[in-house]
Design a protein around this motif. Structure first.
Motif, mmCIF file in Angstrom:
data_model
loop_
_atom_site.group_PDB
_atom_site.id
_atom_site.type_symbol
_atom_site.label_atom_id
_atom_site.label_comp_id
_atom_site.label_asym_id
_atom_site.label_seq_id
_atom_site.Cartn_x
_atom_site.Cartn_y
_atom_site.Cartn_z
ATOM 1 N N LEU A 23 -21.861 -14.104 27.474
ATOM 2 C CA LEU A 23 -20.751 -13.231 27.864
ATOM 3 C C LEU A 23 -21.388 -11.953 28.391
ATOM 4 C CD1 LEU A 23 -17.658 -12.936 27.900
ATOM 5 C CD2 LEU A 23 -17.805 -11.968 25.598
ATOM 6 N N THR A 24 -21.572 -11.868 29.711
ATOM 7 C CA THR A 24 -22.386 -10.800 30.301
ATOM 8 C C THR A 24 -21.608 -9.532 30.613
ATOM 9 O OG1 THR A 24 -22.052 -11.854 32.463
ATOM 10 C CG2 THR A 24 -24.077 -12.375 31.283
ATOM 11 N N LYS A 25 -20.281 -9.617 30.637
ATOM 12 C CA LYS A 25 -19.485 -8.432 30.950
ATOM 13 C C LYS A 25 -18.139 -8.525 30.250
ATOM 14 C CE LYS A 25 -19.550 -7.039 35.194
ATOM 15 N NZ LYS A 25 -19.279 -6.945 36.653
ATOM 16 N N VAL A 26 -17.731 -7.427 29.641
ATOM 17 C CA VAL A 26 -16.401 -7.337 29.044
ATOM 18 C C VAL A 26 -15.730 -6.080 29.578
ATOM 19 C CG1 VAL A 26 -15.035 -7.131 26.940
ATOM 20 C CG2 VAL A 26 -17.105 -8.545 26.939
ATOM 21 N N GLU A 27 -14.747 -6.291 30.459
ATOM 22 C CA GLU A 27 -14.006 -5.171 31.029
ATOM 23 C C GLU A 27 -12.929 -4.697 30.056
ATOM 24 O OE1 GLU A 27 -13.384 -2.584 34.394
ATOM 25 O OE2 GLU A 27 -14.925 -4.108 34.019
ATOM 26 N N LYS A 28 -12.243 -5.664 29.438
ATOM 27 C CA LYS A 28 -11.236 -5.373 28.419
ATOM 28 C C LYS A 28 -10.912 -6.672 27.698
ATOM 29 C CE LYS A 28 -7.545 -5.560 31.899
ATOM 30 N NZ LYS A 28 -6.406 -4.815 32.503
ATOM 31 N N THR A 29 -10.124 -6.579 26.662
ATOM 32 C CA THR A 29 -9.724 -7.778 25.912
ATOM 33 C C THR A 29 -8.204 -7.899 25.937
ATOM 34 O OG1 THR A 29 -9.600 -6.579 23.815
ATOM 35 C CG2 THR A 29 -11.728 -7.570 24.399
ATOM 36 N N HIS A 30 -7.742 -9.094 25.599
ATOM 37 C CA HIS A 30 -6.294 -9.334 25.558
ATOM 38 C C HIS A 30 -5.971 -10.084 24.275
ATOM 39 C CE1 HIS A 30 -2.246 -10.563 26.672
ATOM 40 N NE2 HIS A 30 -2.311 -9.731 27.701
ATOM 41 N N ASP A 31 -4.930 -9.656 23.604
ATOM 42 C CA ASP A 31 -4.519 -10.281 22.349
ATOM 43 C C ASP A 31 -3.513 -11.381 22.643
ATOM 44 O OD1 ASP A 31 -4.085 -10.888 19.737
ATOM 45 O OD2 ASP A 31 -2.732 -9.203 19.351
ATOM 46 N N ASN A 32 -3.968 -12.621 22.621
ATOM 47 C CA ASN A 32 -3.057 -13.748 22.833
ATOM 48 C C ASN A 32 -3.562 -14.956 22.060
ATOM 49 O OD1 ASN A 32 -4.229 -16.010 24.787
ATOM 50 N ND2 ASN A 32 -5.059 -14.037 25.459
ATOM 51 N N THR A 33 -2.693 -15.910 21.858
ATOM 52 C CA THR A 33 -3.041 -17.111 21.091
ATOM 53 C C THR A 33 -3.071 -18.357 21.978
ATOM 54 O OG1 THR A 33 -0.718 -17.436 20.496
ATOM 55 C CG2 THR A 33 -2.085 -16.168 18.958
ATOM 56 N N ASP A 34 -3.111 -18.168 23.286
ATOM 57 C CA ASP A 34 -3.163 -19.314 24.197
ATOM 58 C C ASP A 34 -4.398 -20.161 23.928
ATOM 59 O OD1 ASP A 34 -0.860 -18.695 25.467
ATOM 60 O OD2 ASP A 34 -1.773 -17.869 27.275
ATOM 61 N N GLN A 35 -4.220 -21.467 23.865
ATOM 62 C CA GLN A 35 -5.345 -22.375 23.710
ATOM 63 C C GLN A 35 -5.832 -22.917 25.052
ATOM 64 O OE1 GLN A 35 -4.424 -25.433 20.858
ATOM 65 N NE2 GLN A 35 -4.343 -24.005 19.142
ATOM 66 N N ILE A 36 -5.128 -22.605 26.115
ATOM 67 C CA ILE A 36 -5.513 -23.093 27.436
ATOM 68 C C ILE A 36 -6.651 -22.262 28.014
ATOM 69 C CG2 ILE A 36 -3.177 -23.912 27.884
ATOM 70 C CD1 ILE A 36 -2.867 -21.509 29.816
ATOM 71 N N LEU A 37 -7.361 -22.831 28.948
ATOM 72 C CA LEU A 37 -8.340 -22.104 29.753
ATOM 73 C C LEU A 37 -8.362 -22.792 31.110
ATOM 74 C CD1 LEU A 37 -10.370 -19.743 29.705
ATOM 75 C CD2 LEU A 37 -12.149 -21.412 29.160
ATOM 76 N N PHE A 38 -7.451 -22.377 32.000
ATOM 77 C CA PHE A 38 -7.241 -23.058 33.265
ATOM 78 C C PHE A 38 -7.968 -22.369 34.412
ATOM 79 C CE2 PHE A 38 -2.806 -24.723 31.803
ATOM 80 C CZ PHE A 38 -3.439 -25.636 30.976
ATOM 81 N N THR A 187 -20.422 -45.180 29.139
ATOM 82 C CA THR A 187 -20.810 -44.587 27.863
ATOM 83 C C THR A 187 -19.615 -43.902 27.223
ATOM 84 O OG1 THR A 187 -23.030 -44.183 28.705
ATOM 85 C CG2 THR A 187 -22.365 -42.963 26.742
ATOM 86 N N LYS A 188 -19.340 -44.212 25.982
ATOM 87 C CA LYS A 188 -18.228 -43.564 25.296
ATOM 88 C C LYS A 188 -18.518 -42.089 25.093
ATOM 89 C CE LYS A 188 -16.351 -47.560 22.869
ATOM 90 N NZ LYS A 188 -15.957 -48.117 21.559
ATOM 91 N N ILE A 189 -17.509 -41.256 25.306
ATOM 92 C CA ILE A 189 -17.647 -39.813 25.155
ATOM 93 C C ILE A 189 -17.053 -39.405 23.825
ATOM 94 C CG2 ILE A 189 -17.102 -37.578 26.182
ATOM 95 C CD1 ILE A 189 -16.714 -39.077 28.822
ATOM 96 N N LYS A 190 -17.801 -38.682 23.044
ATOM 97 C CA LYS A 190 -17.335 -38.275 21.717
ATOM 98 C C LYS A 190 -16.168 -37.313 21.843
ATOM 99 C CE LYS A 190 -18.890 -36.277 17.348
ATOM 100 N NZ LYS A 190 -20.024 -35.662 16.623
ATOM 101 N N SER A 191 -15.116 -37.574 21.106
ATOM 102 C CA SER A 191 -13.949 -36.705 21.145
ATOM 103 C C SER A 191 -14.045 -35.646 20.057
ATOM 104 C CB SER A 191 -12.668 -37.533 20.967
ATOM 105 O OG SER A 191 -12.688 -38.171 19.723
ATOM 106 N N ASP A 192 -13.253 -34.602 20.221
ATOM 107 C CA ASP A 192 -13.217 -33.502 19.264
ATOM 108 C C ASP A 192 -11.819 -33.483 18.645
ATOM 109 O OD1 ASP A 192 -14.340 -30.071 19.363
ATOM 110 O OD2 ASP A 192 -12.910 -30.992 18.008
ATOM 111 N N ASP A 193 -11.747 -33.579 17.325
ATOM 112 C CA ASP A 193 -10.453 -33.677 16.651
ATOM 113 C C ASP A 193 -9.718 -32.352 16.540
ATOM 114 O OD1 ASP A 193 -11.893 -36.084 14.365
ATOM 115 O OD2 ASP A 193 -10.827 -36.403 16.255
ATOM 116 N N SER A 194 -10.350 -31.256 16.990
ATOM 117 C CA SER A 194 -9.703 -29.952 16.834
ATOM 118 C C SER A 194 -8.566 -29.767 17.830
ATOM 119 C CB SER A 194 -10.729 -28.828 17.015
ATOM 120 O OG SER A 194 -11.195 -28.780 18.354
ATOM 121 N N GLY A 195 -8.557 -30.542 18.916
ATOM 122 C CA GLY A 195 -7.481 -30.434 19.894
ATOM 123 C C GLY A 195 -7.626 -29.289 20.856
ATOM 124 N N ARG A 196 -8.840 -28.779 21.050
ATOM 125 C CA ARG A 196 -9.017 -27.661 21.977
ATOM 126 C C ARG A 196 -10.420 -27.700 22.569
ATOM 127 N NH1 ARG A 196 -8.440 -22.717 17.890
ATOM 128 N NH2 ARG A 196 -6.783 -24.086 17.166
#
Length: 228
Positions: A23-38, A187-196
């Motif tokens: 994480l090379t630069k932080v201009e500001k932060t945002h308080d949200n609970t979104d699980q997406i990263l589009f 090749t089977k790809i390992k899944s992650d049970d956390s859902g994110r």
């Protein structure tokens, strides 16, 4: 002495194949609970810039790399990203380098995201060529590439990995469908049970991908263009 040389060689190989996410630069932060990263493009004008991530080194484990990117993005409340190309001295854009690239991080309200087009994205694996069939027409995808199928509504599409024990799926897109994403691999790809954070929806050689992870792959993989 011989054992020391072997250990040093293994360490060097691991270092050369390691991929680090900063994480090379932080201009500001945002308080949200979104699980997406589009991934966003035209929507950038409606997004709030938060910071920048840089990836250094090459790795074939794209899911692990995305997981690291996802975690760092969430540290500052990002729910969107875009590629930030490197420039040459004369200001032109350098070709994408999978061993070193940067991502801009943003927060964007959900209602500002543009409607999807209903395309079907088919990704090859990170290290193997993949032969597939779409309605009995063969297509060969190079490693780290993807193909965008732009289907006609209500038409049935049969996609197969063309193997004796391979998988076949049937899709019938409708006007209400968003984009669909699949990775094709022996090749089977390992899944992650956390859902994110870059997660597969099932195991097998045709794997449904979560949208955030798939959109990340669409940046670091090369699009396959069919010749006319």
């Amino acid at each position: 002495m011989k054992n020391l040389f072997i250990i040093s060689f293994i360490t060097l190989v691991q270092f050369l194949n390691a991929q680090n996410v900063f994480l090379t630069k932080v201009e500001k932060t945002h308080d949200n609970t979104d699980q997406i990263l589009f991934k966003i493009n035209d929507e950038i004008k409606d997004a709030s810039y938060l910071g920048e991530i840089e990836v250094q080194g090459f790795s074939k484990n794209d899911a692990a790399v995305f997981s690291s990117i996802y975690k760092k993005a969430k540290e500052i409340g990002a729910n969107a990203f875009s590629l930030k190309p490197f420039e040459t001295i004369d200001g032109s854009i350098q070709p994408f380098n999978p061993s070193n690239y940067r991502l801009n991080l943003y927060f964007i309200p959900r209602d500002k995201l543009l409607n999807q087009t209903g395309n079907i994205y088919l990704f090859a694996s990170s290290d193997k060529e993949q032969k597939i069939s779409i309605n009995k027409e063969d297509l060969i995808l190079s490693p780290r590439s993807f193909y965008v199928l732009k289907p006609k509504q209500e038409e049935v599409y049969v996609i197969s990995t063309r193997k004796l024990l391979g998988s076949t799926i049937k899709l019938k897109p409708t006007s209400n469908d968003g984009n669909q994403y699949f990775q094709l691999s022996s090749t089977k790809i390992k899944s992650d049970d956390s859902g994110r954070g870059g997660l597969n929806l099932k195991s097998g050689d045709i794997v449904g991908l979560e949208k955030s992870y798939a959109e990340f792959l669409s940046i670091i993989y090369q699009e396959h263009k069919q010749s006319n």
